[in-house]
Design a protein around this motif. Sequence first.
Motif, PDB file in Angstrom:
ATOM      1  N   PRO A  28       0.838  -1.194   0.000  1.00 39.41           N
ATOM      2  CA  PRO A  28       0.000   0.000   0.000  1.00 39.41           C
ATOM      3  C   PRO A  28       0.878   1.250   0.000  1.00 39.41           C
ATOM      4  O   PRO A  28       2.065   1.188   0.344  1.00 39.41           O
ATOM      5  CB  PRO A  28      -0.783  -0.085   1.308  1.00 39.41           C
ATOM      6  N   LYS A  29       0.302   2.362  -0.387  1.00 36.66           N
ATOM      7  CA  LYS A  29       1.023   3.629  -0.433  1.00 36.66           C
ATOM      8  C   LYS A  29       1.692   3.886   0.915  1.00 36.66           C
ATOM      9  O   LYS A  29       1.059   3.783   1.966  1.00 36.66           O
ATOM     10  CB  LYS A  29       0.017   4.741  -0.760  1.00 36.66           C
ATOM     11  N   TYR A  30       2.946   4.172   0.894  1.00 33.88           N
ATOM     12  CA  TYR A  30       3.754   4.491   2.074  1.00 33.88           C
ATOM     13  C   TYR A  30       3.777   3.384   3.127  1.00 33.88           C
ATOM     14  O   TYR A  30       4.094   3.636   4.281  1.00 33.88           O
ATOM     15  CB  TYR A  30       3.308   5.811   2.703  1.00 33.88           C
ATOM     16  N   ARG A  31       3.437   2.166   2.732  1.00 34.18           N
ATOM     17  CA  ARG A  31       3.459   0.996   3.632  1.00 34.18           C
ATOM     18  C   ARG A  31       2.808   1.312   4.973  1.00 34.18           C
ATOM     19  O   ARG A  31       3.336   1.004   6.036  1.00 34.18           O
ATOM     20  CB  ARG A  31       4.894   0.512   3.837  1.00 34.18           C
ATOM     21  N   ARG A  32       1.634   1.881   4.938  1.00 35.65           N
ATOM     22  CA  ARG A  32       0.974   2.328   6.154  1.00 35.65           C
ATOM     23  C   ARG A  32       0.322   1.211   6.963  1.00 35.65           C
ATOM     24  O   ARG A  32      -0.239   1.463   8.011  1.00 35.65           O
ATOM     25  CB  ARG A  32      -0.043   3.410   5.806  1.00 35.65           C
ATOM     26  N   LYS A  88      -3.955  -5.250  -8.325  1.00 36.70           N
ATOM     27  CA  LYS A  88      -4.074  -4.080  -7.448  1.00 36.70           C
ATOM     28  C   LYS A  88      -5.414  -3.377  -7.641  1.00 36.70           C
ATOM     29  O   LYS A  88      -6.061  -2.982  -6.678  1.00 36.70           O
ATOM     30  CB  LYS A  88      -2.949  -3.081  -7.722  1.00 36.70           C
ATOM     31  N   GLY A  89      -5.820  -3.222  -8.900  1.00 43.14           N
ATOM     32  CA  GLY A  89      -7.068  -2.523  -9.189  1.00 43.14           C
ATOM     33  C   GLY A  89      -8.280  -3.234  -8.625  1.00 43.14           C
ATOM     34  O   GLY A  89      -9.126  -2.623  -7.957  1.00 43.14           O
ATOM     35  N   VAL A  90      -8.372  -4.524  -8.881  1.00 44.24           N
ATOM     36  CA  VAL A  90      -9.510  -5.298  -8.387  1.00 44.24           C
ATOM     37  C   VAL A  90      -9.511  -5.328  -6.866  1.00 44.24           C
ATOM     38  O   VAL A  90     -10.541  -5.149  -6.220  1.00 44.24           O
ATOM     39  CB  VAL A  90      -9.494  -6.727  -8.967  1.00 44.24           C
ATOM     40  N   CYS A  91      -8.340  -5.536  -6.287  1.00 45.88           N
ATOM     41  CA  CYS A  91      -8.233  -5.605  -4.831  1.00 45.88           C
ATOM     42  C   CYS A  91      -8.632  -4.280  -4.177  1.00 45.88           C
ATOM     43  O   CYS A  91      -9.397  -4.254  -3.222  1.00 45.88           O
ATOM     44  CB  CYS A  91      -6.807  -5.993  -4.446  1.00 45.88           C
ATOM     45  N   ALA A  92      -8.128  -3.159  -4.700  1.00 47.15           N
ATOM     46  CA  ALA A  92      -8.459  -1.841  -4.138  1.00 47.15           C
ATOM     47  C   ALA A  92      -9.960  -1.573  -4.245  1.00 47.15           C
ATOM     48  O   ALA A  92     -10.582  -1.072  -3.305  1.00 47.15           O
ATOM     49  CB  ALA A  92      -7.669  -0.747  -4.845  1.00 47.15           C
ATOM     50  N   ARG A  93     -10.538  -1.922  -5.377  1.00 49.51           N
ATOM     51  CA  ARG A  93     -11.979  -1.705  -5.560  1.00 49.51           C
ATOM     52  C   ARG A  93     -12.773  -2.525  -4.551  1.00 49.51           C
ATOM     53  O   ARG A  93     -13.697  -2.026  -3.913  1.00 49.51           O
ATOM     54  CB  ARG A  93     -12.363  -2.064  -6.998  1.00 49.51           C
ATOM     55  N   GLY A 101     -14.859   2.432   5.575  1.00 56.50           N
ATOM     56  CA  GLY A 101     -14.464   3.228   6.742  1.00 56.50           C
ATOM     57  C   GLY A 101     -13.021   2.995   7.152  1.00 56.50           C
ATOM     58  O   GLY A 101     -12.279   3.928   7.426  1.00 56.50           O
ATOM     59  N   HIS A 102     -12.642   1.749   7.199  1.00 56.13           N
ATOM     60  CA  HIS A 102     -11.278   1.406   7.611  1.00 56.13           C
ATOM     61  C   HIS A 102     -10.260   1.814   6.548  1.00 56.13           C
ATOM     62  O   HIS A 102      -9.234   2.408   6.864  1.00 56.13           O
ATOM     63  CB  HIS A 102     -11.180  -0.106   7.865  1.00 56.13           C
ATOM     64  N   ILE A 103     -10.542   1.518   5.309  1.00 51.79           N
ATOM     65  CA  ILE A 103      -9.600   1.764   4.221  1.00 51.79           C
ATOM     66  C   ILE A 103      -9.421   3.251   3.953  1.00 51.79           C
ATOM     67  O   ILE A 103      -8.330   3.699   3.593  1.00 51.79           O
ATOM     68  CB  ILE A 103     -10.046   1.014   2.941  1.00 51.79           C
ATOM     69  N   HIS A 104     -10.476   4.044   4.153  1.00 50.88           N
ATOM     70  CA  HIS A 104     -10.416   5.482   3.836  1.00 50.88           C
ATOM     71  C   HIS A 104      -9.248   6.188   4.533  1.00 50.88           C
ATOM     72  O   HIS A 104      -8.594   7.035   3.944  1.00 50.88           O
ATOM     73  CB  HIS A 104     -11.740   6.155   4.187  1.00 50.88           C
ATOM     74  N   LYS A 105      -8.940   5.801   5.753  1.00 45.51           N
ATOM     75  CA  LYS A 105      -7.849   6.478   6.467  1.00 45.51           C
ATOM     76  C   LYS A 105      -6.467   6.097   5.926  1.00 45.51           C
ATOM     77  O   LYS A 105      -5.478   6.722   6.251  1.00 45.51           O
ATOM     78  CB  LYS A 105      -7.935   6.245   7.968  1.00 45.51           C
ATOM     79  N   GLY A 109      -5.007  10.602  -1.222  1.00 39.70           N
ATOM     80  CA  GLY A 109      -5.826  11.014  -2.349  1.00 39.70           C
ATOM     81  C   GLY A 109      -6.787   9.867  -2.603  1.00 39.70           C
ATOM     82  O   GLY A 109      -7.438   9.397  -1.689  1.00 39.70           O
ATOM     83  N   ASP A 110      -6.847   9.404  -3.798  1.00 37.68           N
ATOM     84  CA  ASP A 110      -7.653   8.230  -4.106  1.00 37.68           C
ATOM     85  C   ASP A 110      -6.805   6.994  -4.326  1.00 37.68           C
ATOM     86  O   ASP A 110      -7.298   5.967  -4.775  1.00 37.68           O
ATOM     87  CB  ASP A 110      -8.500   8.478  -5.362  1.00 37.68           C
ATOM     88  N   HIS A 111      -5.543   7.070  -4.027  1.00 43.76           N
ATOM     89  CA  HIS A 111      -4.633   5.961  -4.310  1.00 43.76           C
ATOM     90  C   HIS A 111      -4.401   5.125  -3.065  1.00 43.76           C
ATOM     91  O   HIS A 111      -4.035   5.628  -2.021  1.00 43.76           O
ATOM     92  CB  HIS A 111      -3.295   6.486  -4.825  1.00 43.76           C
ATOM     93  N   PHE A 112      -4.610   3.823  -3.201  1.00 39.06           N
ATOM     94  CA  PHE A 112      -4.382   2.906  -2.098  1.00 39.06           C
ATOM     95  C   PHE A 112      -3.018   2.243  -2.214  1.00 39.06           C
ATOM     96  O   PHE A 112      -2.285   2.142  -1.244  1.00 39.06           O
ATOM     97  CB  PHE A 112      -5.481   1.839  -2.077  1.00 39.06           C
TER      98      PHE A 112
END
Length: 141
Positions: A28-32, A88-93, A101-105, A109-112
């Motif tokens: 995930p972006k920035y390995r959060r 990645k696309g299918v998984c993020a969707r 709710g959990h994923i939004h944080k 931007g819109d990139h996971f």
Amino acid sequence: MSPRREPNPHIHRRRTVVHTLHHLVFTPKYRRGPFTDEIPPCREKVMRAVRADFETELAEFNSETDHLHLLVHHPPKVSPSRLVGSLKGVCARRLRQESRGHIHKYLWGDHFWSPSYSAASCGGAPQSIIKEYIDDQKRPG
């Protein structure tokens, strides 16, 4: 096939190509670290559905809190970048649909997902042996 060689089940042979496993890792972006026991990174069935579109075989799938590991057989006609992009696309969707709710944080931007990934071939001889084999080849003329 040479009679002195035992068939290797990890090497796929087709009429015009021989290929082996690839170990794919993406984050995930920035390995959060968004993946928890309650929020799996992507269900294995999602990964298996995507792999069917690409004629690949998912040998292993696992994750840690901040990245995914996949071991896949994919034919050379399928580029790793296309396969990873689709996964990645299918998984993020799906994650957005099922755990908004959990994923939004964890979205930037819109990139996971991070745009990068790792792809490594598996099996075969160690690099030192391959290098020696190439060095020992006869040069033309």
